[in-house]
Motif scaffolding. Structure first.
Motif, PDB file in Angstrom:
ATOM      1  N   VAL A 134     -11.184  -6.875   0.444  1.00  0.00           N
ATOM      2  CA  VAL A 134     -10.846  -5.489   0.796  1.00  0.00           C
ATOM      3  C   VAL A 134      -9.384  -5.380   1.222  1.00  0.00           C
ATOM      4  CG1 VAL A 134     -11.384  -3.504   2.247  1.00  0.00           C
ATOM      5  CG2 VAL A 134     -13.226  -5.004   1.439  1.00  0.00           C
ATOM      6  N   GLY A 135      -9.001  -6.162   2.218  1.00  0.00           N
ATOM      7  CA  GLY A 135      -7.634  -6.119   2.702  1.00  0.00           C
ATOM      8  C   GLY A 135      -7.498  -6.866   4.006  1.00  0.00           C
TER       9      GLY A 135
ATOM     10  N   PRO B 250      -5.599  -6.130   6.965  1.00  0.00           N
ATOM     11  CA  PRO B 250      -5.818  -5.362   8.211  1.00  0.00           C
ATOM     12  C   PRO B 250      -7.281  -4.973   8.407  1.00  0.00           C
ATOM     13  CG  PRO B 250      -3.914  -4.512   7.000  1.00  0.00           C
ATOM     14  CD  PRO B 250      -4.619  -5.457   6.080  1.00  0.00           C
ATOM     15  N   GLN B 251      -7.945  -4.602   7.291  1.00  0.00           N
ATOM     16  CA  GLN B 251      -9.362  -4.216   7.384  1.00  0.00           C
ATOM     17  C   GLN B 251     -10.224  -5.396   7.832  1.00  0.00           C
ATOM     18  OE1 GLN B 251      -7.285  -3.617   4.885  1.00  0.00           O
ATOM     19  NE2 GLN B 251      -7.669  -1.646   3.893  1.00  0.00           N
TER      20      GLN B 251
ATOM     21  N   THR C 197      -0.976  -4.638  13.707  1.00  0.00           N
ATOM     22  CA  THR C 197      -1.653  -5.863  13.265  1.00  0.00           C
ATOM     23  C   THR C 197      -0.711  -7.056  13.353  1.00  0.00           C
ATOM     24  OG1 THR C 197      -3.023  -4.573  11.743  1.00  0.00           O
ATOM     25  CG2 THR C 197      -2.920  -6.951  11.380  1.00  0.00           C
TER      26      THR C 197
ATOM     27  N   LEU D  28      -9.697  -5.913  11.619  1.00  0.00           N
ATOM     28  CA  LEU D  28     -10.319  -4.830  12.379  1.00  0.00           C
ATOM     29  C   LEU D  28     -11.835  -4.947  12.383  1.00  0.00           C
ATOM     30  CD1 LEU D  28     -10.043  -2.164  13.908  1.00  0.00           C
ATOM     31  CD2 LEU D  28     -10.065  -0.970  11.719  1.00  0.00           C
ATOM     32  N   LEU D  29     -12.417  -5.208  11.216  1.00  0.00           N
ATOM     33  CA  LEU D  29     -13.876  -5.324  11.137  1.00  0.00           C
ATOM     34  C   LEU D  29     -14.369  -6.535  11.927  1.00  0.00           C
ATOM     35  CD1 LEU D  29     -16.251  -3.812   9.837  1.00  0.00           C
ATOM     36  CD2 LEU D  29     -16.152  -5.425   7.937  1.00  0.00           C
TER      37      LEU D  29
ATOM     38  N   SER E 258       0.815  -1.217   0.000  1.00  0.00           N
ATOM     39  CA  SER E 258       0.000   0.000   0.000  1.00  0.00           C
ATOM     40  C   SER E 258       0.853   1.273   0.000  1.00  0.00           C
ATOM     41  CB  SER E 258      -0.922   0.008   1.223  1.00  0.00           C
ATOM     42  OG  SER E 258      -0.169   0.008   2.426  1.00  0.00           O
TER      43      SER E 258
ATOM     44  N   THR F  91     -15.416 -11.379   8.408  1.00  0.00           N
ATOM     45  CA  THR F  91     -13.956 -11.288   8.449  1.00  0.00           C
ATOM     46  C   THR F  91     -13.344 -11.909   7.197  1.00  0.00           C
ATOM     47  OG1 THR F  91     -14.050 -11.497  10.866  1.00  0.00           O
ATOM     48  CG2 THR F  91     -11.914 -11.816   9.822  1.00  0.00           C
TER      49      THR F  91
ATOM     50  N   THR G 170     -14.173  -9.696   4.010  1.00  0.00           N
ATOM     51  CA  THR G 170     -13.459  -8.412   4.051  1.00  0.00           C
ATOM     52  C   THR G 170     -11.967  -8.623   3.811  1.00  0.00           C
ATOM     53  OG1 THR G 170     -15.065  -7.604   5.675  1.00  0.00           O
ATOM     54  CG2 THR G 170     -13.049  -6.336   5.403  1.00  0.00           C
ATOM     55  N   THR G 171     -11.395  -9.631   4.450  1.00  0.00           N
ATOM     56  CA  THR G 171      -9.978  -9.941   4.245  1.00  0.00           C
ATOM     57  C   THR G 171      -9.707 -10.316   2.802  1.00  0.00           C
ATOM     58  OG1 THR G 171      -9.783 -10.746   6.528  1.00  0.00           O
ATOM     59  CG2 THR G 171      -8.070 -11.419   4.986  1.00  0.00           C
TER      60      THR G 171
ATOM     61  N   ARG H  69      -5.587  -8.587  -2.753  1.00  0.00           N
ATOM     62  CA  ARG H  69      -7.040  -8.798  -2.876  1.00  0.00           C
ATOM     63  C   ARG H  69      -7.304  -9.967  -3.818  1.00  0.00           C
ATOM     64  NH1 ARG H  69      -8.754  -2.384  -3.328  1.00  0.00           N
ATOM     65  NH2 ARG H  69      -7.998  -1.829  -1.233  1.00  0.00           N
TER      66      ARG H  69
END
Length: 577
Positions: free
Chosen positions: A395-396, A398-399, A258, A402-403, A89, A388, A391-392, A162
């Motif tokens: 999206v990513g 770490p996101q 993370t 966290l979510l 990133s 989880t 999203t992993t 992704r």
């Protein structure tokens, strides 16, 4: 000294038998660690030799500071992927800068873990629930597997963390597939899987590495476009200070946090799983944070990227009979010998073979069975896993973590704000009071008495729920009702908001000409009842040790047990003080 240097505990009783057990286990792990380390460095986007660098000083430091005697520290697939995802990133101009940031990331991860350990904050990992971990690791495993398609196909595929982009990028290059790379990779996967099913003691990874090198060398496969590892720098890593700058800290602190938590979670989970098998209770969660933190920080000065415990190598270490952390010394010795003398042997190692090792190693992280079990028995937790996971995946990383954590906390708050509320009845012929919905005809339900149980701490988030449910049951009883008993055995805490609400409830119940009793409150809860002023509205004679005593007092106020009198007297004295 033993607290800060746990190796002193086993050193006192160390003997020759332990030495030979550790020697065998250490060499067994080292044989796997060399090719695995190089493969995992590729996941992180680093040259393979950095996987070997990460297999030296982190292991040596953990030997002295770690509390698990079978844990194998070093590069792992999960952390390698997180390194790649976090650094991808950022705008990095060259491979040298990328390597420098990966090494600095190890220092940051270690500093965070070391600080948390000193502050005794190992409990933070408890916020990563099993569904979050499972969803995260399953998605990460898929990303790792498909990130290796470029090596399996022998083509240059654009990197991504992704899943859908990985698939799209690989599909766009599929026409350029090198059949020799693909064949080497598929045969290697088949050999590893078959040999593992045949016997776990067979070093399948070492076998495919040797076969891959021989195939490229004798069949001259490099001439057919097969991509190989190539020259690996000979020699040990030099001492270098990580590139510590304010900008670097600002750029990578989210991924560092993370990695620090995920790496610690992996280590403590694996360590405790092995501890259960050995029967030796040696693991100290806070000391493990200190050990991992020191391992990563010191390792970063010798060009190591983030390291933690490996499930596969720890399992091999345990199954090979490791008795103490000294086994790591022999694993490190094998890595050092490789760096000093054997790196030329890996020149012809195909990237496709390393990719096959990675794919097989991480495939076991995908927990389909656990997801099925949650779907059948815990659908709310299944959705945590699913959120989880998705999203992993899309999206990513770490996101996704966290979510997942945030959703877990929201679910926890929802559950505690709507806890189990039961109406109790007396089991016929006994002194026990149980849920009338579970025991049906076995319980005696009185019309003149309501007995309820609240199965949670009483605090601001569930105070309104408690009041609503209580008066709902009071209204159901109607005019025949004369008294209400709260079984408080499960109420471990009452906060100020709930105490104020409970005082108002007692007053309202008294205004309805009903008597109110509290039974079964544990010591800390009784202290709160007195200190918060609830007792002023309740009166201490209506506070009972057991539900049967409250019922007996309701039926005959002259019946008070000696225990009840003692408890009431002690609480009154404490309140007076």
């Amino acid at each position: 000294m033993q607290k800060f240097f746990p190796f002193l505990q086993w050193l006192r009783t160390y003997n020759k038998a332990d030495f030979f057990s550790d020697l065998l286990a250490g060499l067994s792990v080292g044989i796997i660690l060399v090719p695995q380390g190089m493969a995992y460095a590729m996941i992180a986007g680093l040259p393979p030799v950095y996987g070997l660098y990460a297999a030296i000083f982190p292991l040596l430091v953990y030997l002295f500071l770690g509390t698990s005697r079978q844990l194998s520290i070093g590069p792992v697939a999960m952390d390698s992927l997180l390194v790649a995802a976090g650094l991808a990133s950022l705008t990095i101009s060259s491979l040298e800068n990328y390597i420098a940031l990966a090494i600095f990331l190890a220092f940051m991860v270690g500093a965070i873990q070391f600080f948390l350990g000193l502050c005794r904050m190992g409990f933070l990992v408890n916020f990563l629930s099993k569904p979050v971990i499972s969803g995260f690791t399953s998605a990460a495993a898929l990303i790792i597997v498909f990130s290796q398609l470029k090596h399996l196909l022998g083509v240059d595929v654009e990197k991504s963390n992704r899943f859908h982009q990985l698939i799209s990028n690989a599909f766009n290059k599929i026409a350029e597939t090198n059949s020799y790379d693909l064949a080497l990779g598929l045969v290697s996967i088949l050999v590893i899987v078959v040999l593992k099913k045949w016997s776990k003691k067979i070093p399948s990874i070492l076998i495919v590495v040797v076969l891959g090198i021989l195939a490229v060398y004798f069949l001259n496969l490099e001439a057919f476009g097969v991509k190989i590892v190539g020259a690996i720098p000979t020699g040990l890593p030099e001492f270098q200070t990580p590139s510590i700058t304010i900008q670097n800290i600002i750029d990578i602190w989210p991924i560092a946090v993370t990695l620090a938590l995920v790496g610690y979670l992996e280590a403590i989970s694996i360590g405790k799983a092995i501890q259960e098998k050995t029967g030796l209770d040696t693991i100290d969660s806070n000391q493990e944070l200190v050990a991992l933190g020191a391992s990563n920080m010191i390792g970063s000065f010798f060009q190591s990227y983030p390291a933690t415990a490996s499930f596969s190598r720890s399992a091999i270490n345990y199954e090979s009979g490791a008795k103490t952390n000294l086994a790591a010394l022999f694993s490190v010795s094998l890595v050092v010998l490789t760096l000093l003398f054997l790196t030329p042997l890996f020149f012809y190692l195909p990237n496709a073979v390393l990719a096959s090792i990675i794919m097989v190693s991480v495939f076991g992280l995908i927990e389909i069975g656990y997801a099925k079990n949650l779907w059948v028995n815990r659908k709310d937790e299944f959705f945590i896993l699913l959120i989880t996971f998705l999203t992993t995946l899309f999206v990513g990383i770490p996101q996704g973590v966290l979510l997942g954590v945030l959703y877990s906390l929201l679910l926890m708050v929802y559950r505690t704000s709507n806890p189990h509320f039961a109406v109790l009845g007396n089991i016929k012929g006994s002194e026990y009071y149980k849920n009338i919905n579970r025991f049906d005809d076995e319980v005696v339900v009185r019309e003149d008495l309501l007995i309820v149980r609240f199965d949670a701490q009483l605090y601001f988030a569930n105070a309104a729920f408690f009041k609503r449910e209580l008066f709902k049951q009071i209204d159901k009883k109607g005019k025949a009702l004369k008294g209400v008993i709260i079984n408080a055995e499960a109420i471990s805490y009452i906060d100020s908001s709930a105490a104020y609400m409970l005082t108002k409830i007692i007053n309202e119940i008294h205004c309805r000409n009903l008597q109110f009793y509290i039974a079964g409150a544990i010591g800390p809860t009784r202290d709160i009842i007195f200190s918060s002023g609830i007792i002023t509205e309740l009166s201490s004679e209506f506070l009972f040790v057991k539900t049967k005593e409250a019922v007996a007092y309701f039926d005959d106020p002259s019946t008070v047990s000696l225990v009840q009198e003692k408890v009431a007297h002690q609480n009154r004295l404490k309140c007076d003080k």
